[in-house]
Write an enzyme that holds these catalytic residues in place. Structure first.
Site, PDB file in Angstrom:
ATOM      1  N   GLU A  48      48.459  -2.471 -27.096  1.00 32.17           N
ATOM      2  CA  GLU A  48      48.866  -3.506 -28.048  1.00 32.17           C
ATOM      3  C   GLU A  48      47.832  -3.675 -29.166  1.00 32.17           C
ATOM      4  O   GLU A  48      48.185  -3.896 -30.315  1.00 32.17           O
ATOM      5  CB  GLU A  48      49.123  -4.846 -27.342  1.00 32.17           C
ATOM      6  CG  GLU A  48      50.408  -4.868 -26.538  1.00 32.17           C
ATOM      7  CD  GLU A  48      51.665  -4.619 -27.375  1.00 32.17           C
ATOM      8  OE1 GLU A  48      51.627  -4.817 -28.594  1.00 32.17           O
ATOM      9  OE2 GLU A  48      52.684  -4.203 -26.801  1.00 32.17           O
ATOM     10  N   TYR A 131      50.602 -12.873 -31.250  1.00 30.78           N
ATOM     11  CA  TYR A 131      51.537 -11.814 -30.862  1.00 30.78           C
ATOM     12  C   TYR A 131      51.027 -11.063 -29.623  1.00 30.78           C
ATOM     13  O   TYR A 131      51.762 -10.873 -28.647  1.00 30.78           O
ATOM     14  CB  TYR A 131      51.779 -10.820 -32.022  1.00 30.78           C
ATOM     15  CG  TYR A 131      52.322  -9.527 -31.473  1.00 30.78           C
ATOM     16  CD1 TYR A 131      53.635  -9.460 -31.024  1.00 30.78           C
ATOM     17  CD2 TYR A 131      51.494  -8.408 -31.287  1.00 30.78           C
ATOM     18  CE1 TYR A 131      54.132  -8.307 -30.419  1.00 30.78           C
ATOM     19  CE2 TYR A 131      51.986  -7.263 -30.690  1.00 30.78           C
ATOM     20  CZ  TYR A 131      53.305  -7.214 -30.262  1.00 30.78           C
ATOM     21  OH  TYR A 131      53.771  -6.091 -29.658  1.00 30.78           O
ATOM     22  N   ASP A 149      57.050  -9.004 -32.950  1.00 34.13           N
ATOM     23  CA  ASP A 149      56.302  -8.095 -33.823  1.00 34.13           C
ATOM     24  C   ASP A 149      57.181  -7.765 -35.041  1.00 34.13           C
ATOM     25  O   ASP A 149      58.267  -8.333 -35.189  1.00 34.13           O
ATOM     26  CB  ASP A 149      55.860  -6.831 -33.067  1.00 34.13           C
ATOM     27  CG  ASP A 149      57.025  -5.901 -32.748  1.00 34.13           C
ATOM     28  OD1 ASP A 149      58.198  -6.300 -32.950  1.00 34.13           O
ATOM     29  OD2 ASP A 149      56.768  -4.768 -32.299  1.00 34.13           O
ATOM     30  N   CYS A 201      67.576  -0.436 -35.452  1.00 35.63           N
ATOM     31  CA  CYS A 201      67.615  -1.420 -36.542  1.00 35.63           C
ATOM     32  C   CYS A 201      66.433  -1.167 -37.482  1.00 35.63           C
ATOM     33  O   CYS A 201      65.551  -2.004 -37.655  1.00 35.63           O
ATOM     34  CB  CYS A 201      67.580  -2.835 -35.966  1.00 35.63           C
ATOM     35  SG  CYS A 201      68.075  -4.065 -37.172  1.00 35.63           S
ATOM     36  N   CYS A 208      73.785   1.112 -37.342  1.00 42.98           N
ATOM     37  CA  CYS A 208      74.657   0.060 -36.806  1.00 42.98           C
ATOM     38  C   CYS A 208      75.779   0.647 -35.938  1.00 42.98           C
ATOM     39  O   CYS A 208      76.245  -0.021 -35.017  1.00 42.98           O
ATOM     40  CB  CYS A 208      75.253  -0.760 -37.945  1.00 42.98           C
ATOM     41  SG  CYS A 208      73.984  -1.493 -38.997  1.00 42.98           S
ATOM     42  N   CYS A 211      74.628   0.588 -32.431  1.00 43.86           N
ATOM     43  CA  CYS A 211      73.862  -0.611 -32.053  1.00 43.86           C
ATOM     44  C   CYS A 211      74.606  -1.422 -30.997  1.00 43.86           C
ATOM     45  O   CYS A 211      75.780  -1.764 -31.189  1.00 43.86           O
ATOM     46  CB  CYS A 211      73.621  -1.463 -33.301  1.00 43.86           C
ATOM     47  SG  CYS A 211      72.796  -2.999 -32.906  1.00 43.86           S
ATOM     48  N   CYS A 217      76.081  -9.234 -34.715  1.00 46.44           N
ATOM     49  CA  CYS A 217      75.124  -9.217 -35.820  1.00 46.44           C
ATOM     50  C   CYS A 217      75.734  -9.804 -37.100  1.00 46.44           C
ATOM     51  O   CYS A 217      76.672  -9.234 -37.682  1.00 46.44           O
ATOM     52  CB  CYS A 217      74.657  -7.783 -36.074  1.00 46.44           C
ATOM     53  SG  CYS A 217      73.494  -7.679 -37.450  1.00 46.44           S
TER      54      CYS A 217
HETATM   55 FE1  SF4 Z   1      70.459  -4.020 -36.909  1.00 44.43          FE
HETATM   56 FE2  SF4 Z   1      72.638  -5.547 -36.966  1.00 44.43          FE
HETATM   57 FE3  SF4 Z   1      72.818  -2.998 -37.622  1.00 44.43          FE
HETATM   58 FE4  SF4 Z   1      72.379  -3.682 -35.109  1.00 44.43          FE
HETATM   59  S1  SF4 Z   1      74.192  -4.092 -36.305  1.00 44.43           S
HETATM   60  S2  SF4 Z   1      71.345  -2.071 -36.250  1.00 44.43           S
HETATM   61  S3  SF4 Z   1      71.110  -5.489 -35.349  1.00 44.43           S
HETATM   62  S4  SF4 Z   1      71.648  -4.554 -38.700  1.00 44.43           S
END
Ligand code: SF4
Length: 355
Positions: A48, A131, A149, A201, A208, A211, A217
Protein backbone atom coordinates in the site's frame (compact mmCIF):
# COMPACT_ATOMS: atom_id res chain seq x y z
CA UNK A 1 -27.10 12.21 -4.78
CA UNK A 2 -28.68 10.62 -1.77
CA UNK A 3 -27.10 7.23 -1.40
CA UNK A 4 -28.83 6.55 1.91
CA UNK A 5 -32.22 6.72 0.21
CA UNK A 6 -31.28 3.87 -2.17
CA UNK A 7 -30.38 0.99 0.14
CA UNK A 8 -31.59 -1.54 -2.44
CA UNK A 9 -29.31 -0.07 -5.10
CA UNK A 10 -26.38 -0.01 -2.65
CA UNK A 11 -26.98 -3.67 -1.78
CA UNK A 12 -27.16 -4.70 -5.43
CA UNK A 13 -23.92 -2.88 -6.24
CA UNK A 14 -22.20 -4.48 -3.29
CA UNK A 15 -23.39 -7.98 -4.23
CA UNK A 16 -22.54 -7.68 -7.93
CA UNK A 17 -19.06 -6.30 -7.36
CA UNK A 18 -18.32 -8.97 -4.75
CA UNK A 19 -19.53 -11.78 -7.04
CA UNK A 20 -17.53 -10.45 -9.99
CA UNK A 21 -14.36 -10.39 -7.87
CA UNK A 22 -14.55 -14.11 -7.10
CA UNK A 23 -13.69 -15.01 -10.71
CA UNK A 24 -11.86 -11.90 -11.81
CA UNK A 25 -9.55 -10.86 -8.96
CA UNK A 26 -6.12 -9.77 -10.16
CA UNK A 27 -3.38 -12.07 -8.88
CA UNK A 28 -0.90 -9.85 -7.07
CA UNK A 29 2.05 -10.97 -4.95
CA UNK A 30 0.76 -9.25 -1.79
CA UNK A 31 -2.79 -10.57 -2.04
CA UNK A 32 -4.75 -13.58 -0.84
CA UNK A 33 -7.31 -15.06 -3.23
CA UNK A 34 -10.96 -13.94 -2.71
CA UNK A 35 -12.40 -15.42 0.46
CA UNK A 36 -8.99 -16.84 1.45
CA UNK A 37 -6.96 -16.33 4.63
CA UNK A 38 -6.09 -12.77 5.54
CA UNK A 39 -2.75 -11.79 3.97
CA UNK A 40 0.44 -10.89 5.89
CA UNK A 41 0.01 -7.34 7.31
CA UNK A 42 3.67 -6.58 6.46
CA UNK A 43 2.95 -7.36 2.80
CA UNK A 44 -0.26 -5.33 2.79
CA UNK A 45 1.42 -2.34 4.42
CA UNK A 46 4.47 -2.49 2.13
CA UNK A 47 2.37 -2.78 -1.02
CA UNK A 48 0.00 0.00 0.00
CA UNK A 49 2.87 2.41 0.68
CA UNK A 50 4.44 1.50 -2.67
CA UNK A 51 1.12 1.89 -4.50
CA UNK A 52 0.58 5.48 -3.35
CA UNK A 53 0.73 7.47 -6.61
CA UNK A 54 2.35 4.50 -8.41
CA UNK A 55 0.83 1.86 -10.70
CA UNK A 56 0.51 -1.84 -9.86
CA UNK A 57 2.72 -2.68 -12.86
CA UNK A 58 5.57 -0.53 -11.54
CA UNK A 59 5.22 -1.78 -7.95
CA UNK A 60 5.33 -5.59 -8.47
CA UNK A 61 9.08 -5.95 -9.04
CA UNK A 62 9.91 -3.53 -6.19
CA UNK A 63 7.63 -5.46 -3.83
CA UNK A 64 9.38 -8.70 -4.72
CA UNK A 65 12.82 -7.12 -4.37
CA UNK A 66 11.96 -5.72 -0.91
CA UNK A 67 10.38 -8.91 0.43
CA UNK A 68 13.30 -11.03 -0.85
CA UNK A 69 15.82 -8.78 0.80
CA UNK A 70 13.81 -7.91 3.93
CA UNK A 71 11.29 -10.75 4.49
CA UNK A 72 9.86 -9.29 7.72
CA UNK A 73 9.23 -5.87 9.17
CA UNK A 74 12.03 -6.53 11.68
CA UNK A 75 14.48 -7.18 8.82
CA UNK A 76 13.48 -3.90 7.20
CA UNK A 77 13.91 -2.09 10.53
CA UNK A 78 17.53 -3.25 10.81
CA UNK A 79 18.42 -2.06 7.29
CA UNK A 80 20.36 1.17 6.77
CA UNK A 81 18.07 3.98 5.60
CA UNK A 82 20.49 4.62 2.70
CA UNK A 83 20.04 1.00 1.50
CA UNK A 84 16.25 1.33 1.66
CA UNK A 85 16.40 4.60 -0.32
CA UNK A 86 18.70 3.02 -2.92
CA UNK A 87 16.39 -0.01 -3.28
CA UNK A 88 13.46 2.39 -3.69
CA UNK A 89 15.21 4.39 -6.45
CA UNK A 90 12.99 4.74 -9.51
CA UNK A 91 9.67 4.52 -7.61
CA UNK A 92 9.63 8.26 -6.89
CA UNK A 93 8.10 10.21 -4.00
CA UNK A 94 11.07 9.35 -1.80
CA UNK A 95 9.51 10.65 1.41
CA UNK A 96 7.55 7.37 1.28
CA UNK A 97 10.76 5.34 1.50
CA UNK A 98 12.04 7.34 4.47
CA UNK A 99 8.70 6.95 6.25
CA UNK A 100 8.63 3.26 5.34
CA UNK A 101 11.90 2.74 7.16
CA UNK A 102 10.82 4.93 10.07
CA UNK A 103 7.57 2.96 10.37
CA UNK A 104 9.41 -0.40 10.28
CA UNK A 105 11.65 0.79 13.12
CA UNK A 106 8.61 2.04 15.07
CA UNK A 107 6.64 -1.20 14.67
CA UNK A 108 9.70 -3.27 15.59
CA UNK A 109 10.89 -1.25 18.56
CA UNK A 110 7.63 0.02 20.04
CA UNK A 111 5.14 -2.66 19.02
CA UNK A 112 7.25 -5.85 19.16
CA UNK A 113 7.06 -6.17 15.38
CA UNK A 114 3.26 -6.49 15.35
CA UNK A 115 1.16 -4.12 13.27
CA UNK A 116 -1.87 -2.65 15.07
CA UNK A 117 -5.19 -3.99 13.77
CA UNK A 118 -7.51 -1.02 14.14
CA UNK A 119 -7.76 1.73 11.55
CA UNK A 120 -7.51 4.37 14.30
CA UNK A 121 -4.25 2.81 15.61
CA UNK A 122 -2.75 2.29 12.16
CA UNK A 123 -3.27 6.00 11.51
CA UNK A 124 -0.66 6.77 14.17
CA UNK A 125 2.14 5.03 12.25
CA UNK A 126 4.68 7.15 10.34
CA UNK A 127 3.70 7.57 6.69
CA UNK A 128 0.25 5.98 7.14
CA UNK A 129 -2.57 8.33 6.14
CA UNK A 130 -6.34 7.89 6.09
CA UNK A 131 -6.46 5.82 2.92
CA UNK A 132 -3.61 3.49 3.87
CA UNK A 133 -4.91 2.94 7.42
CA UNK A 134 -8.35 1.98 6.08
CA UNK A 135 -6.83 -0.30 3.42
CA UNK A 136 -4.59 -2.18 5.90
CA UNK A 137 -7.39 -2.49 8.49
CA UNK A 138 -9.80 -3.91 5.91
CA UNK A 139 -7.43 -6.09 3.85
CA UNK A 140 -5.05 -7.41 6.51
CA UNK A 141 -7.40 -7.53 9.51
CA UNK A 142 -10.94 -7.74 8.10
CA UNK A 143 -12.16 -4.55 9.80
CA UNK A 144 -15.13 -2.90 8.11
CA UNK A 145 -13.19 0.19 7.05
CA UNK A 146 -14.18 2.45 4.16
CA UNK A 147 -11.40 2.40 1.58
CA UNK A 148 -11.23 5.08 -1.11
CA UNK A 149 -8.31 5.30 -3.53
CA UNK A 150 -8.28 7.05 -6.93
CA UNK A 151 -9.73 3.99 -8.72
CA UNK A 152 -12.57 3.68 -6.21
CA UNK A 153 -13.15 7.43 -6.35
CA UNK A 154 -13.78 7.21 -10.10
CA UNK A 155 -15.99 4.12 -9.87
CA UNK A 156 -18.17 5.51 -7.07
CA UNK A 157 -18.44 9.01 -8.55
CA UNK A 158 -19.82 7.42 -11.73
CA UNK A 159 -22.18 5.00 -10.00
CA UNK A 160 -23.79 7.83 -8.05
CA UNK A 161 -23.11 10.77 -10.44
CA UNK A 162 -21.36 12.76 -7.74
CA UNK A 163 -20.81 16.10 -9.37
CA UNK A 164 -19.19 18.13 -6.61
CA UNK A 165 -15.67 18.78 -7.98
CA UNK A 166 -12.72 17.15 -6.20
CA UNK A 167 -11.34 17.55 -3.63
CA UNK A 168 -14.62 18.78 -2.08
CA UNK A 169 -16.50 15.87 -3.64
CA UNK A 170 -14.40 13.37 -1.65
CA UNK A 171 -16.79 13.59 1.31
CA UNK A 172 -19.78 12.56 -0.86
CA UNK A 173 -17.72 9.80 -2.48
CA UNK A 174 -16.70 8.46 0.91
CA UNK A 175 -20.34 8.46 2.09
CA UNK A 176 -21.34 6.53 -1.03
CA UNK A 177 -18.51 4.01 -0.55
CA UNK A 178 -19.61 3.62 3.07
CA UNK A 179 -23.12 2.81 1.87
CA UNK A 180 -21.97 0.04 -0.47
CA UNK A 181 -19.23 -1.49 1.75
CA UNK A 182 -20.52 -4.80 3.19
CA UNK A 183 -20.32 -5.61 6.89
CA UNK A 184 -18.20 -8.69 6.19
CA UNK A 185 -15.41 -9.04 3.69
CA UNK A 186 -14.62 -5.32 3.51
CA UNK A 187 -11.04 -6.15 2.44
CA UNK A 188 -12.11 -8.26 -0.53
CA UNK A 189 -14.72 -5.66 -1.40
CA UNK A 190 -12.19 -2.82 -1.37
CA UNK A 191 -9.84 -4.85 -3.58
CA UNK A 192 -12.75 -5.74 -5.87
CA UNK A 193 -13.54 -2.03 -6.30
CA UNK A 194 -9.85 -1.22 -6.88
CA UNK A 195 -9.74 -3.89 -9.61
CA UNK A 196 -12.96 -2.60 -11.17
CA UNK A 197 -11.54 0.92 -11.33
CA UNK A 198 -8.21 -0.29 -12.73
CA UNK A 199 -9.51 -2.70 -15.35
CA UNK A 200 -13.16 -1.89 -16.22
CA UNK A 201 -14.15 1.56 -15.01
CA UNK A 202 -11.04 3.16 -16.48
CA UNK A 203 -10.51 6.92 -16.87
CA UNK A 204 -10.91 6.77 -20.66
CA UNK A 205 -13.19 4.36 -22.53
CA UNK A 206 -14.64 2.48 -19.54
CA UNK A 207 -15.67 -1.07 -20.49
CA UNK A 208 -19.31 -0.65 -19.53
CA UNK A 209 -20.29 -3.63 -21.71
CA UNK A 210 -18.66 -6.06 -19.29
CA UNK A 211 -19.32 -4.10 -16.10
CA UNK A 212 -21.19 -6.03 -13.40
CA UNK A 213 -22.88 -2.85 -12.12
CA UNK A 214 -23.85 -1.32 -15.43
CA UNK A 215 -27.56 -1.51 -14.60
CA UNK A 216 -26.98 0.37 -11.34
CA UNK A 217 -24.68 3.00 -12.82
CA UNK A 218 -26.22 6.47 -13.04
CA UNK A 219 -23.42 7.86 -15.24
CA UNK A 220 -23.91 5.04 -17.72
CA UNK A 221 -27.66 5.70 -17.79
CA UNK A 222 -26.94 9.34 -18.57
CA UNK A 223 -24.26 8.42 -21.13
CA UNK A 224 -21.63 10.75 -19.62
CA UNK A 225 -19.30 8.34 -17.80
CA UNK A 226 -16.05 10.19 -18.51
CA UNK A 227 -17.41 13.39 -16.99
CA UNK A 228 -16.88 11.79 -13.54
CA UNK A 229 -15.12 12.27 -11.20
CA UNK A 230 -15.38 16.01 -11.68
CA UNK A 231 -11.89 17.51 -11.39
CA UNK A 232 -11.04 21.10 -10.45
CA UNK A 233 -9.59 23.26 -13.27
CA UNK A 234 -5.88 22.55 -13.82
CA UNK A 235 -3.36 25.13 -12.63
CA UNK A 236 -0.27 25.72 -14.78
CA UNK A 237 2.83 24.28 -13.06
CA UNK A 238 5.76 26.61 -12.41
CA UNK A 239 8.99 25.71 -14.23
CA UNK A 240 12.24 25.62 -12.23
CA UNK A 241 15.78 25.56 -13.62
CA UNK A 242 18.60 23.43 -12.30
CA UNK A 243 22.17 22.59 -13.25
CA UNK A 244 23.87 19.24 -12.59
CA UNK A 245 27.65 18.88 -12.58
CA UNK A 246 29.47 16.00 -14.25
CA UNK A 247 32.98 15.39 -12.91
CA UNK A 248 34.56 12.28 -14.37
CA UNK A 249 38.00 10.75 -13.92
CA UNK A 250 39.40 7.27 -14.45
CA UNK A 251 36.04 5.77 -15.38
CA UNK A 252 34.30 7.15 -12.28
CA UNK A 253 31.92 10.06 -11.68
CA UNK A 254 31.47 12.10 -8.57
CA UNK A 255 28.13 11.56 -6.80
CA UNK A 256 26.93 13.41 -3.75
CA UNK A 257 24.43 12.58 -1.03
CA UNK A 258 21.63 15.10 -1.02
CA UNK A 259 20.74 17.06 2.14
CA UNK A 260 18.52 15.27 4.65
CA UNK A 261 15.67 17.75 4.05
CA UNK A 262 14.02 18.94 0.83
CA UNK A 263 13.54 17.36 -2.60
CA UNK A 264 14.91 13.79 -2.92
CA UNK A 265 16.34 14.11 0.59
CA UNK A 266 19.10 11.67 1.51
CA UNK A 267 19.30 10.21 -2.01
CA UNK A 268 22.46 9.96 -4.08
CA UNK A 269 22.69 12.20 -7.13
CA UNK A 270 24.97 14.23 -9.33
CA UNK A 271 26.28 17.35 -7.55
CA UNK A 272 23.88 20.20 -8.35
CA UNK A 273 23.29 23.89 -7.83
CA UNK A 274 20.81 23.86 -4.96
CA UNK A 275 17.56 23.95 -6.95
CA UNK A 276 14.39 23.32 -4.93
CA UNK A 277 10.63 23.19 -5.34
CA UNK A 278 10.47 26.90 -4.54
CA UNK A 279 13.54 28.24 -6.36
CA UNK A 280 15.85 27.89 -9.35
CA UNK A 281 19.42 26.75 -8.76
CA UNK A 282 22.30 29.26 -8.56
CA UNK A 283 24.16 27.64 -11.52
CA UNK A 284 27.57 28.04 -9.87
CA UNK A 285 29.85 24.99 -10.20
CA UNK A 286 31.23 23.30 -7.08
CA UNK A 287 34.85 23.80 -8.21
CA UNK A 288 36.56 26.47 -10.29
CA UNK A 289 37.67 25.56 -13.80
CA UNK A 290 36.42 25.22 -17.31
CA UNK A 291 32.96 23.71 -17.76
CA UNK A 292 31.03 22.82 -20.91
CA UNK A 293 27.32 23.48 -20.39
CA UNK A 294 24.61 21.54 -22.26
CA UNK A 295 21.32 23.39 -21.94
CA UNK A 296 18.04 21.80 -20.99
CA UNK A 297 19.02 18.15 -21.46
CA UNK A 298 16.35 16.79 -19.10
CA UNK A 299 12.79 17.84 -18.39
CA UNK A 300 11.20 16.25 -15.36
CA UNK A 301 7.75 16.65 -13.89
CA UNK A 302 7.18 16.74 -10.13
CA UNK A 303 3.70 17.02 -8.61
CA UNK A 304 3.78 20.79 -8.15
CA UNK A 305 6.41 21.98 -10.62
CA UNK A 306 8.46 21.02 -13.65
CA UNK A 307 12.24 21.04 -13.72
CA UNK A 308 14.49 21.84 -16.67
CA UNK A 309 18.05 20.67 -16.18
CA UNK A 310 21.35 21.77 -17.73
CA UNK A 311 24.35 19.51 -17.49
CA UNK A 312 27.76 21.15 -16.94
CA UNK A 313 30.72 18.90 -17.71
CA UNK A 314 34.11 19.51 -16.08
CA UNK A 315 36.72 20.01 -18.77
CA UNK A 316 39.95 20.29 -16.76
CA UNK A 317 42.39 17.40 -16.60
CA UNK A 318 43.32 18.18 -12.97
CA UNK A 319 42.56 15.41 -10.48
CA UNK A 320 39.64 16.37 -8.25
CA UNK A 321 39.79 15.26 -4.64
CA UNK A 322 36.80 14.05 -2.73
CA UNK A 323 35.05 16.08 -0.03
CA UNK A 324 31.99 16.04 2.23
CA UNK A 325 29.63 13.17 1.48
CA UNK A 326 30.76 12.83 -2.11
CA UNK A 327 31.67 9.46 -3.50
CA UNK A 328 33.43 8.32 -6.68
CA UNK A 329 31.23 5.81 -8.47
CA UNK A 330 32.35 3.54 -11.33
CA UNK A 331 30.37 4.37 -14.46
CA UNK A 332 30.21 0.66 -15.30
CA UNK A 333 28.22 0.11 -12.07
CA UNK A 334 26.08 3.23 -12.24
CA UNK A 335 22.87 1.15 -12.29
CA UNK A 336 23.70 0.07 -8.72
CA UNK A 337 23.98 3.63 -7.39
CA UNK A 338 20.25 3.89 -6.56
CA UNK A 339 19.85 7.20 -8.35
CA UNK A 340 16.37 8.77 -8.54
CA UNK A 341 14.86 8.87 -12.05
CA UNK A 342 15.74 12.55 -12.52
CA UNK A 343 19.47 11.77 -12.23
CA UNK A 344 19.18 8.55 -14.21
CA UNK A 345 17.82 10.62 -17.10
CA UNK A 346 20.84 12.96 -16.95
CA UNK A 347 23.34 10.09 -16.74
CA UNK A 348 21.69 8.33 -19.69
CA UNK A 349 21.76 11.53 -21.71
CA UNK A 350 25.50 11.97 -21.05
CA UNK A 351 26.44 8.37 -21.82
CA UNK A 352 24.39 8.44 -25.03
CA UNK A 353 25.95 11.72 -26.07
CA UNK A 354 29.41 10.17 -25.79
CA UNK A 355 28.62 7.37 -28.25
FE1 SF4 B 1 -17.91 2.46 -14.77
FE2 SF4 B 1 -20.56 2.74 -14.79
FE3 SF4 B 1 -19.31 1.99 -16.99
FE4 SF4 B 1 -19.48 0.33 -14.94
S1 SF4 B 1 -21.15 1.10 -16.17
S2 SF4 B 1 -17.67 0.74 -16.18
S3 SF4 B 1 -19.35 1.73 -13.22
S4 SF4 B 1 -19.07 3.94 -15.95
Amino acid sequence: MAVDSFPAKARKISTNIGAHYVDNARKLPWRSPPGGDLPDPYHVWLSEIMLQQTTVGAVKSYFEKFTDRWPTVQDLATAEEADVLAAWAGLGYYARARNLHKCAVYVTEKLDGIFPQKESELLKLPGVGAYTAAAIAAIAFGERAVVVDANIERLVARLFVIDTPLPKGKADIRRAMDAITPRRGAGDFAQACMDMGATICTSKNPKCDICPVQKQCAAHAAGNMEYYPVKPPKKAKPVRRARFFWIEQQGKILLSTRPSKGMLAGMRGLPDDGWAAGNDGHMKPPIAGEWLVHDNIVQHSFTHFSLEVDLAVYQEQKIVTNKDDNIWWALDDIAEAGLPTLFVKAVKWKLKEEK
